[in-house]
Every structure is written in C-alpha cells, then in structure tokens.
Design a protein around this motif. Structure first.
Motif: not given
Length: 187
Positions: A131-148, A164-175
C-alpha cells in the motif's frame, strides 16, 4: 470448654440448613491459642481433601464426556459427509433443489460468490508495504503505543506516593496499587 465450643462450631458448620454469617461465627468462636489454630487448620485440610476428591471424580467424568464427545463428533462427521455427497449428486441433477427435507431434519446448500477476505495478521506487513509503495499510503494507519515495561524502569515511587521519572519530574496519570500485609495458609 474449648473442645465443647469446637464441637458445637463443627456441628453448625456441617449443618447446611443453618446459615451463619461470618460475624456470627466469629462472635461464637475466636482462635485464641495453638489448639484452636490447629483445629482450624485441620478443618481446612479436611475441606481441601474433600474438594480434591470431588475434583478427581469430576475429572474422570470430564474425560469420559470428552471421549463420548469425540466419538459423537466422529460419527456425525461421517454421516454429514454422506449427506453432503448425496445432496451434491442431487444438486448436480437438479440445480434448483437447494434443500432436502425429511422428518428428522434438512440438508441445505448455499452458494456464495467469491469475495475479498481480510488477511491474517502475519501477512499484513507485506500488504502495508504494498500500500505504501503503490500510492495507497492513506489507508495505512500508524498507532502509537507506550513501551510500558521499559518506561516503568525509568520511574520511581516516592515516600509521599508520587511517581517521578529519572529526571525527578512528577509523572501524571499513573495509578498506584495499595500495599499491605497478606497472609498465606498452608496445610
């Protein structure tokens, strides 16, 4: 006195018609020494052994049912083959006779036109590349996932229960799971 209480409790627990709540049982009896603890552990061991015997019996029945199911499926498969073959011959002679009906059931045929089917996951990379090589790249979906697993290695839980992360910054939304003491009973 303790032996009397234990016998009474044992009788009440075995009498299925008497429904005692946990609070009622605790009110009537508390483990207050090694004798009563040993009695409770013995009761757990007896219960576990009885359950194991029931599970073994169930496993025997389960094996028998599995064998019977396999035999039934084998027999049914044979008869289905014979019926399909018979109906195919009838259909070859008369293409309009899509079903055969008897008092015990029906044999029906359906004809489908060829259709495009979604490919299996293992062939998707080649299809995406096409699809990417034949002009159908619009039909290819890229998903982002966190490497937990890798990300979690960079995180630390502080004494005041902040992540907190390795830089000492508070990381939100982690149960955060609650800690605590657990007990394990073995017999």
């Amino acid at each position: 006195m303790l032996a009397n209480k234990l016998e009474q409790l044992d009788e009440q627990l075995q009498d299925n018609s008497v429904e005692l709540t946990k609070e009622e049982v605790v009110e009537q009896f508390k483990i207050d020494g090694l004798d009563s603890a040993d009695w409770a552990l013995r009761k757990i061991a007896i219960n576990n052994k009885a359950l194991q015997e029931k599970e073994e019996l169930f496993a025997k029945y389960e094996q028998w049912i599995k064998a019977e199911r396999a035999k039934t499926e084998r027999d049914n498969s044979f008869f289905e083959y014979l019926l399909t073959d018979y109906h195919a011959r009838i259909l070859a002679e008369n293409p309009k006779q899509k079903s055969i009906s008897t008092p015990n059931g029906k044999v029906q045929s359906t004809t489908r036109k060829p259709a495009i089917v979604k490919p299996e996951k293992d062939s998707l990379p080649q299809l995406i590349e096409y699809a990417e090589q034949n002009e159908f790249a619009d039909f290819v979906e890229v998903k982002k996932e966190l490497k937990w697993t890798e990300f979690k290695k960079e995180l630390t839980l502080t004494d005041d229960l902040k992540v907190v992360d390795s830089n000492g910054q508070v990381v939100p939304n982690i149960p955060i799971s609650e800690g605590g003491t657990t007990f394990k009973i073995t017999t």
